[in-house]
Design a protein around this motif. Structure first.
Motif, PDB file in Angstrom:
ATOM      1  N   ILE A  49     -48.343 -37.433  12.955  1.00 21.42           N
ATOM      2  CA  ILE A  49     -47.971 -36.169  12.332  1.00 21.42           C
ATOM      3  C   ILE A  49     -46.619 -36.217  11.635  1.00 21.42           C
ATOM      4  O   ILE A  49     -46.405 -35.541  10.639  1.00 21.42           O
ATOM      5  CB  ILE A  49     -48.016 -35.007  13.352  1.00 21.42           C
ATOM      6  CG1 ILE A  49     -47.814 -33.658  12.667  1.00 21.42           C
ATOM      7  CG2 ILE A  49     -46.994 -35.204  14.452  1.00 21.42           C
ATOM      8  CD1 ILE A  49     -48.842 -33.342  11.613  1.00 21.42           C
ATOM      9  N   ASN A  50     -45.698 -37.022  12.122  1.00 19.17           N
ATOM     10  CA  ASN A  50     -44.382 -37.079  11.499  1.00 19.17           C
ATOM     11  C   ASN A  50     -44.396 -37.829  10.173  1.00 19.17           C
ATOM     12  O   ASN A  50     -43.459 -37.722   9.398  1.00 19.17           O
ATOM     13  CB  ASN A  50     -43.373 -37.732  12.435  1.00 19.17           C
ATOM     14  CG  ASN A  50     -43.703 -39.189  12.671  1.00 19.17           C
ATOM     15  OD1 ASN A  50     -44.804 -39.505  13.112  1.00 19.17           O
ATOM     16  ND2 ASN A  50     -42.778 -40.068  12.387  1.00 19.17           N
TER      17      ASN A  50
ATOM     18  N   SER B 230     -45.708 -39.004  19.229  1.00 24.27           N
ATOM     19  CA  SER B 230     -46.972 -38.843  19.942  1.00 24.27           C
ATOM     20  C   SER B 230     -47.276 -37.393  20.313  1.00 24.27           C
ATOM     21  O   SER B 230     -48.320 -37.116  20.911  1.00 24.27           O
ATOM     22  CB  SER B 230     -46.962 -39.691  21.220  1.00 24.27           C
ATOM     23  OG  SER B 230     -46.870 -41.061  20.878  1.00 24.27           O
ATOM     24  N   MET B 231     -46.358 -36.497  19.968  1.00 22.09           N
ATOM     25  CA  MET B 231     -46.619 -35.087  20.257  1.00 22.09           C
ATOM     26  C   MET B 231     -47.859 -34.632  19.493  1.00 22.09           C
ATOM     27  O   MET B 231     -48.091 -35.079  18.359  1.00 22.09           O
ATOM     28  CB  MET B 231     -45.429 -34.221  19.821  1.00 22.09           C
ATOM     29  CG  MET B 231     -44.184 -34.380  20.650  1.00 22.09           C
ATOM     30  SD  MET B 231     -42.770 -33.448  19.994  1.00 22.09           S
ATOM     31  CE  MET B 231     -43.377 -31.750  20.133  1.00 22.09           C
ATOM     32  N   PRO B 232     -48.665 -33.747  20.092  1.00 16.16           N
ATOM     33  CA  PRO B 232     -49.796 -33.185  19.344  1.00 16.16           C
ATOM     34  C   PRO B 232     -49.290 -32.508  18.066  1.00 16.16           C
ATOM     35  O   PRO B 232     -48.208 -31.896  18.063  1.00 16.16           O
ATOM     36  CB  PRO B 232     -50.389 -32.163  20.309  1.00 16.16           C
ATOM     37  CG  PRO B 232     -49.960 -32.627  21.666  1.00 16.16           C
ATOM     38  CD  PRO B 232     -48.600 -33.252  21.458  1.00 16.16           C
ATOM     39  N   ALA B 233     -50.046 -32.630  16.999  1.00 12.61           N
ATOM     40  CA  ALA B 233     -49.619 -32.137  15.687  1.00 12.61           C
ATOM     41  C   ALA B 233     -49.179 -30.675  15.720  1.00 12.61           C
ATOM     42  O   ALA B 233     -48.138 -30.316  15.155  1.00 12.61           O
ATOM     43  CB  ALA B 233     -50.738 -32.332  14.672  1.00 12.61           C
ATOM     44  N   LYS B 234     -49.934 -29.836  16.375  1.00 14.95           N
ATOM     45  CA  LYS B 234     -49.617 -28.401  16.413  1.00 14.95           C
ATOM     46  C   LYS B 234     -48.269 -28.170  17.087  1.00 14.95           C
ATOM     47  O   LYS B 234     -47.456 -27.376  16.614  1.00 14.95           O
ATOM     48  CB  LYS B 234     -50.719 -27.646  17.144  1.00 14.95           C
ATOM     49  CG  LYS B 234     -50.600 -26.157  17.076  1.00 14.95           C
ATOM     50  CD  LYS B 234     -51.812 -25.486  17.701  1.00 14.95           C
ATOM     51  CE  LYS B 234     -51.704 -23.986  17.592  1.00 14.95           C
ATOM     52  NZ  LYS B 234     -52.878 -23.303  18.122  1.00 14.95           N
TER      53      LYS B 234
ATOM     54  N   TYR C 256     -36.106 -29.379  15.796  1.00 17.23           N
ATOM     55  CA  TYR C 256     -35.661 -30.770  15.930  1.00 17.23           C
ATOM     56  C   TYR C 256     -35.348 -31.110  17.386  1.00 17.23           C
ATOM     57  O   TYR C 256     -35.861 -32.084  17.927  1.00 17.23           O
ATOM     58  CB  TYR C 256     -34.436 -30.980  15.029  1.00 17.23           C
ATOM     59  CG  TYR C 256     -33.929 -32.393  14.992  1.00 17.23           C
ATOM     60  CD1 TYR C 256     -34.592 -33.375  14.261  1.00 17.23           C
ATOM     61  CD2 TYR C 256     -32.772 -32.753  15.682  1.00 17.23           C
ATOM     62  CE1 TYR C 256     -34.116 -34.670  14.207  1.00 17.23           C
ATOM     63  CE2 TYR C 256     -32.289 -34.043  15.637  1.00 17.23           C
ATOM     64  CZ  TYR C 256     -32.960 -34.999  14.899  1.00 17.23           C
ATOM     65  OH  TYR C 256     -32.499 -36.286  14.848  1.00 17.23           O
ATOM     66  N   TYR C 257     -34.514 -30.308  18.025  1.00 19.93           N
ATOM     67  CA  TYR C 257     -34.114 -30.621  19.393  1.00 19.93           C
ATOM     68  C   TYR C 257     -35.174 -30.239  20.421  1.00 19.93           C
ATOM     69  O   TYR C 257     -35.187 -30.783  21.527  1.00 19.93           O
ATOM     70  CB  TYR C 257     -32.747 -30.019  19.723  1.00 19.93           C
ATOM     71  CG  TYR C 257     -31.640 -30.736  18.974  1.00 19.93           C
ATOM     72  CD1 TYR C 257     -31.334 -32.059  19.258  1.00 19.93           C
ATOM     73  CD2 TYR C 257     -30.932 -30.105  17.962  1.00 19.93           C
ATOM     74  CE1 TYR C 257     -30.353 -32.741  18.561  1.00 19.93           C
ATOM     75  CE2 TYR C 257     -29.946 -30.775  17.260  1.00 19.93           C
ATOM     76  CZ  TYR C 257     -29.655 -32.091  17.561  1.00 19.93           C
ATOM     77  OH  TYR C 257     -28.679 -32.777  16.870  1.00 19.93           O
ATOM     78  N   GLU C 258     -36.070 -29.337  20.078  1.00 19.32           N
ATOM     79  CA  GLU C 258     -37.223 -29.098  20.958  1.00 19.32           C
ATOM     80  C   GLU C 258     -38.089 -30.356  21.019  1.00 19.32           C
ATOM     81  O   GLU C 258     -38.621 -30.686  22.073  1.00 19.32           O
ATOM     82  CB  GLU C 258     -38.046 -27.909  20.462  1.00 19.32           C
ATOM     83  CG  GLU C 258     -37.397 -26.572  20.712  1.00 19.32           C
ATOM     84  CD  GLU C 258     -38.114 -25.422  20.047  1.00 19.32           C
ATOM     85  OE1 GLU C 258     -37.957 -24.292  20.535  1.00 19.32           O
ATOM     86  OE2 GLU C 258     -38.816 -25.620  19.031  1.00 19.32           O
ATOM     87  N   ARG C 259     -38.210 -31.048  19.902  1.00 22.25           N
ATOM     88  CA  ARG C 259     -38.948 -32.324  19.897  1.00 22.25           C
ATOM     89  C   ARG C 259     -38.241 -33.347  20.780  1.00 22.25           C
ATOM     90  O   ARG C 259     -38.895 -34.089  21.523  1.00 22.25           O
ATOM     91  CB  ARG C 259     -39.078 -32.860  18.474  1.00 22.25           C
ATOM     92  CG  ARG C 259     -39.972 -32.014  17.603  1.00 22.25           C
ATOM     93  CD  ARG C 259     -40.020 -32.548  16.187  1.00 22.25           C
ATOM     94  NE  ARG C 259     -40.702 -31.579  15.338  1.00 22.25           N
ATOM     95  CZ  ARG C 259     -40.380 -31.331  14.086  1.00 22.25           C
ATOM     96  NH1 ARG C 259     -39.410 -32.011  13.503  1.00 22.25           N
ATOM     97  NH2 ARG C 259     -41.037 -30.432  13.398  1.00 22.25           N
TER      98      ARG C 259
END
Length: 93
Positions: free
Chosen positions: A4-5, A57-61, A68-71
């Motif tokens: 997704i990124n 690897s986070m789910p796209a949604k 940014y920092y939540e990621r």
């Protein structure tokens, strides 16, 4: 397969805000996440490549909805679970 990124060449995300932001953080918790990242990486719990992979690897949604920092925080939590430091779901509120 692109994650997704990897949005190179993708359209429809709107204009990019190019104004300069003089503040490195917008909330205290963001600075704490960076401190947590630095401390855990310095202890050898994970390396930068593992951290980047956890973000990617986070789910796209979730990735698209997160700041940014939540990621960063999501990736740190995933790595702590993966490395057995915390139990799966231990930090769920």
């Amino acid at each position: 397969m692109a994650k997704i990124n990897d949005v190179g060449g993708t359209q429809g995300f709107g204009a990019i805000d190019t104004t300069d932001d003089t503040e490195p953080f917008h909330a205290d918790w963001e600075a704490r996440v960076v401190g947590l990242f630095n401390a855990l990486r310095a202890q050898g719990l994970f390396n930068t490549n593992e951290f980047r992979d956890a973000i990617e690897s986070m789910p796209a949604k979730e990735y698209l909805a997160a700041s940014y920092y939540e990621r960063w925080f999501t990736a740190i939590c995933a790595l702590l679970e993966r490395k057995g430091v915390i139990e799966p779901g231990e930090l769920d509120g």
